[in-house]
Structures are given as structure tokens and as C-alpha cells.
Design an enzyme around this catalytic site. Structure first.
Site, mmCIF file in Angstrom:
data_model
loop_
_atom_site.group_PDB
_atom_site.id
_atom_site.type_symbol
_atom_site.label_atom_id
_atom_site.label_comp_id
_atom_site.label_asym_id
_atom_site.label_seq_id
_atom_site.Cartn_x
_atom_site.Cartn_y
_atom_site.Cartn_z
ATOM 1 N N TYR A 130 -5.205 37.078 -31.414
ATOM 2 C CA TYR A 130 -3.950 37.775 -31.708
ATOM 3 C C TYR A 130 -2.938 36.758 -32.228
ATOM 4 C CZ TYR A 130 0.199 40.549 -31.657
ATOM 5 O OH TYR A 130 1.334 41.202 -32.075
ATOM 6 N N GLN A 188 -0.664 47.404 -28.746
ATOM 7 C CA GLN A 188 -1.727 48.258 -29.286
ATOM 8 C C GLN A 188 -2.874 47.436 -29.871
ATOM 9 O OE1 GLN A 188 1.450 48.175 -30.248
ATOM 10 N NE2 GLN A 188 1.707 48.335 -32.471
ATOM 11 N N ASN A 211 4.762 38.518 -27.550
ATOM 12 C CA ASN A 211 5.990 38.842 -26.822
ATOM 13 C C ASN A 211 5.659 39.411 -25.442
ATOM 14 O OD1 ASN A 211 5.161 41.492 -27.239
ATOM 15 N ND2 ASN A 211 6.620 41.883 -28.880
ATOM 16 N N SER A 237 7.714 28.312 -23.656
ATOM 17 C CA SER A 237 7.355 26.953 -24.029
ATOM 18 C C SER A 237 8.252 25.946 -23.321
ATOM 19 C CB SER A 237 7.475 26.789 -25.543
ATOM 20 O OG SER A 237 6.828 25.623 -25.961
ATOM 21 N N HIS A 262 12.031 27.085 -29.999
ATOM 22 C CA HIS A 262 10.999 28.128 -29.879
ATOM 23 C C HIS A 262 11.583 29.452 -29.413
ATOM 24 C CE1 HIS A 262 7.025 26.843 -30.925
ATOM 25 N NE2 HIS A 262 7.134 25.714 -30.266
ATOM 26 N N HIS A 327 4.111 20.406 -22.260
ATOM 27 C CA HIS A 327 4.066 19.196 -23.084
ATOM 28 C C HIS A 327 4.760 18.069 -22.322
ATOM 29 C CE1 HIS A 327 4.288 22.624 -25.963
ATOM 30 N NE2 HIS A 327 3.350 21.948 -26.607
ATOM 31 N N GLU A 414 -27.526 32.686 8.523
ATOM 32 C CA GLU A 414 -26.557 33.640 7.974
ATOM 33 C C GLU A 414 -26.970 35.092 8.233
ATOM 34 O OE1 GLU A 414 -25.618 32.773 3.861
ATOM 35 O OE2 GLU A 414 -24.225 31.196 4.478
ATOM 36 N N HIS A 419 -33.307 37.656 2.490
ATOM 37 C CA HIS A 419 -33.348 36.343 1.848
ATOM 38 C C HIS A 419 -34.480 35.502 2.452
ATOM 39 C CE1 HIS A 419 -29.433 37.415 0.232
ATOM 40 N NE2 HIS A 419 -29.341 36.254 -0.405
#
Length: 434
Positions: A130, A188, A211, A237, A262, A327, A414, A419
Site C-alpha cells: 500500500y 478500502q 493515514n 515518525s 513529515h 531513527h 506432561e 504422544h
């Protein structure tokens, strides 16, 4: 508190120090959560028809063909300058070099005689990228996402972006091997990638920024059984700069402002043991702000930002690790000597000549980074995000026989009888063969 207010860290109480490192609050409002949920359900139920309705409603665009044609991409390429195309090519080469080096060698070991264990890597089969639209198209993010997807060997790579899609985004997609591009934006688009429509294929994992609606849509689809995985949690950011008295104030200021521009929810922090450096950086920020087209946005971000004076560089590192910036820029003498002490940061930039912009565009590292404190547990985006690891084991008769009693003992402890039986039956079969 304005950005030119210099704060003495060691004069603050523990609570004041905690407040200084608080990030601007982010949370999806109830209305956004409800709206996104409705969009997801509508796109899932009505497919392309819903996508076209949302394009008309949110993007004020009538979309006839959701898929961008090869002719449109070729025309977009023709409109771009050779200079920009060459710059993209250099960036892609560096991104390819760094991400190819991240390929993991296969693991193939014998944990004990006759017990062979392997780890093999496979690509995520299908990924959706995106890319936001708007006045400043983030074509660099196409390079950062599509390049490792290609190296990983993802069989299907598709991209969604709000119409009309910028020429730069279309060219970058073609350059990096994206197979299909769709005129779809917003929540969407995330719904289309997660569930699939008549035109947009369903993918296994979704990457990319957006956004509040896009972020919330990614969160919701990642929690639905019929949805898709996502790259990482998103947040505003941020940058933290550690500078000593030998740093260049103009360089430091430019790095702080490159994040502040930004968005108004971005956060920038300077840590320095030199009070005079803090003052000179504040002055440089004001000078450079006056020249920025996005000065108002940057100024809003600076309202939640900090100039902090510390006791020494060791304390700068301690505070930085506590904050865990997206950063981290270290502009000090012998900056590399501090790297081993850094425990939490998305990406680190060392020395005067390593501006954060280099990593954003062309050094080769990825600019998709954990933010909002997620550096404590999350890594910067890399080749591994487009891959999955799978283990393989093979036991010979001899290897199984040697390990059988250990497995039986553990399974019995266990109380997992089936098993234990899976081993005991085989042990008895071997005894009968003997």
C-alpha cells in the site's frame, strides 16, 4: 514547552524525565474504528462495486478500470526525467545489494547421531503493497517494499494506491517487478488486499504506511481469521540525535527538521552533553525553518519535541535506549564506538556524513522501521519479512531408538498419553523386527 527551551535532564525528577520521553498520544477514535469496520465488511460483501463507490466518496474520482494498464504505466515512464529514473536505479541497486546479503544459509545439523534437523526458508506467496497518494507521492516506499519482495521470491506482488496514481509510483512499481497496480486507496484498499475482490487478488501479507484509517484497517484485518498478516504496527515518525560539542549544528538541525516535516505528530529529540550545542542547534532550527515549504507542519511537530542536556555521552545512550527511537543519529567524535551500547533503535546513522535522508532513499537499508517504542521488540523491515522459516526433522531407526525413552519420559510427565504412545508403538515395532 517550545523547542528552544533547553532542558537539564539531571535537574528533572524521575516523573519529569518520564514525561519528557512520552510520545504524542495515538489511538483510533471510536468513530474511525466503526467506519473502518463498516468499510471492511462492505468491500468483503460487494467487492469492486464498493471500491468504486469509496473512490467517488473519498477520492472524488470516478474509477472505471481498477487495474492500471501497461499502456498507462509506459506513458507514466515517458513523462519522468532521465535524472529521476537514474536516481531510482542507483537506489534500487543499493537496496538489492543490502537485502540480498540478508539471505539466510540453510541450517542442517545432526543434533545427535541419527537425528537430522533442518531449517529452510520459503517466500511469502503473495504480498500487497500500500502506497499513500497525496501531494508528495512516496515512491521511495515502493522501492523499499518491492525490492525485497522480489529477492525473497514472492510469487505475487501487487500494489494499491489512491487514484490518480503518481507517475513516480507507477514507474517505481514497474522498475521493481510489481505485477499489478490498482487504483484503490484508503481502508478500502486494505480490505481489497485482505479479502480479495473481482479485480484485486487476496494476499497473504500487507505492507506499507498510511493515514489513521489505513493503519486501523491493517490492525483489524490482521486480527481477523479471514484477513491478512501485516508488516508491523505503525506510528508517527521520529528521530533522536546524540551530538557532542564537535557536531555541526546546521547538520543536526537539518536532520531534526527532516523528521519534523513529515507530520504534526512527528517527534524529534536532541541529546547532548554540551549546553552550548543545544543552544546553537535551536538557533539553526529557527533559521532553517524559515526556508521550509512545510514549516508550519514542522513547527507543530516541534511542540512535542525536546532539547535535552545530559551529564555525558553515556547518559545520552542510556536515555536513547530507554526511548528506542525509529531513527537514531549519532553525530559525535568516534560515533561507531557507541554502536555496541545501543540496544533499541530502528536504524542508526553514524557521523556527520550519514544523514537520515540517506537511509530514507538510497544507502540500501530499509526505511520501513518500527516506531512509537516498538523498537524494543520489533526489527527494521528486511528480507525476512517477506519470507517464512520452516523446520524439517528426520530420524533414522538408530536415531529414533536412542531418543525414544527421552520422549516417552517427557510425554508421560506432561500426561499426554497419545504422544507417548506414538513413540511406544514404534519401539515395539522395532523389537518385533529384531
Amino acid at each position: 514547552m517550545s523547542f528552544n527551551t533547553i532542558i537539564d535532564w539531571n535537574s528533572c525528577t524521575a516523573e519529569q524525565q518520564r514525561q519528557l520521553l512520552m510520545r504524542p498520544a495515538i489511538s483510533a477514535s471510536e468513530s474511525i474504528t466503526r467506519t473502518v469496520n463498516d468499510i471492511l465488511d462492505n468491500v468483503k460483501a460487494r467487492g469492486d462495486e464498493a471500491l468504486r463507490e469509496y473512490s467517488a466518496k473519498f477520492d472524488k474520482t470516478t474509477v472505471t478500470a481498477l487495474k492500471v494498464s501497461a499502456e498507462e504505466i509506459a506513458a507514466a515512464s515517458e513523462r519522468l526525467s532521465d535524472e529521476l529514473k537514474q536516481a531510482m536505479a542507483v537506489a534500487v541497486k543499493n537496496i538489492e545489494t543490502f537485502h540480498t546479503a540478508q539471505k539466510l544459509p540453510p541450517v542442517d545439523v545432526e543434533t545427535q547421531p541419527g537425528v537430522r534437523c533442518q531449517q529452510v526458508t520459503r517466500p511469502v506467496a503473495s504480498v500487497g503493497l500500500y502506497i499513500p497518494g497525496g501531494s508528495a507521492p512516496l515512491f521511495s516506499t515502493v522501492l523499499m517494499l518491492a525490492t525485497p519482495a522480489s529477492i525473497a521470491g514472492c510469487k505475487k506482488v501487487v500494489l494499491c494506491s489512491p487514484p490518480p496514481i503518481a507517475d513516480e509510483i507507477l514507474y517505481a512499481a514497474q522498475l521493481c517487478g510489481v505485477q499489478d497496480v490498482f487504483n484503490v486507496g484508503g481502508a478500502q484498499a486494505i480490505a481489497a488486499l485482505a479479502f480479495g475482490t473481482e479485480s484485486v487478488p487476496k494476499v497473504d501479507k500487507i505492507f506499507g504506511p498510511g493515514n489513521a484509517f489505513v493503519t486501523e484497517a491493517k490492525r483489524q484485518v490482521s486480527q481477523r481469521l479471514d484477513g491478512a498478516a501485516i508488516d508491523m504496527p505503525a506510528g508517527p515518525s521520529e528521530v533522536l540525535v546524540i551530538a557532542d560539542s564537535g557536531a555541526t549544528p546546521d547538520f543536526v538541525a537539518s536532520d531534526l527538521l527532516s523528521q519534523a516535516e513529515h507530520g504534526p505528530d512527528s517527534q524529534v529529540i536532541l541529546l547532548t552533553p554540551a549546553a552550548d550545542m543545544a543552544r546553537r542547534v535551536a538557533e539553526a532550527v529557527e533559521r532553517q525553518l524559515a526556508e521550509l515549504p512545510r514549516a508550519e507542519t514542522a513547527r507543530q511537530a516541534l511542540n512535542a519535541s525536546r532539547l535535552i542536556v545530559t551529564k555525558d555521552l553515556a547518559q545520552c545512550v542510556e536515555i536513547s535506549n530507554q526511548y528506542g527511537p525509529e531513527h537514531l543519529i549519532i553525530q559525535t567524535r568516534n560515533a561507531r564506538e557507541l554502536v555496541d551500547s545501543i540496544t533499541s533503535a530502528g536504524s542508526v546513522f553514524l557521523g556527520d556524513w550519514s544523514p537520515e535522508s540517506a537511509g530514507d532513499y538510497a544507502s540500501g537499508t530499509n526505511h520501513v522501521l518500527p516506531t512509537y517504542g516498538y523498537t524494543a521488540t520489533c526489527s527494521s523491515l528486511g528480507l525476512a519479512d517477506f519470507q517464512k522459516r520452516m523446520t524439517v526433522q528426520e530420524l533414522s531407526k538408530e536415531g529414533f531408538s536412542a531418543l525414544a525413552s527421552t520422549i516417552e519420559t517427557l510425554a508421560a510427565a506432561e500426561r499426554l498419553t497419545a504422544h507417548k504412545n506414538a513413540v511406544t508403538l514404534r519401539v515395539n515395532a522395532l523389537k518385533e523386527q529384531a
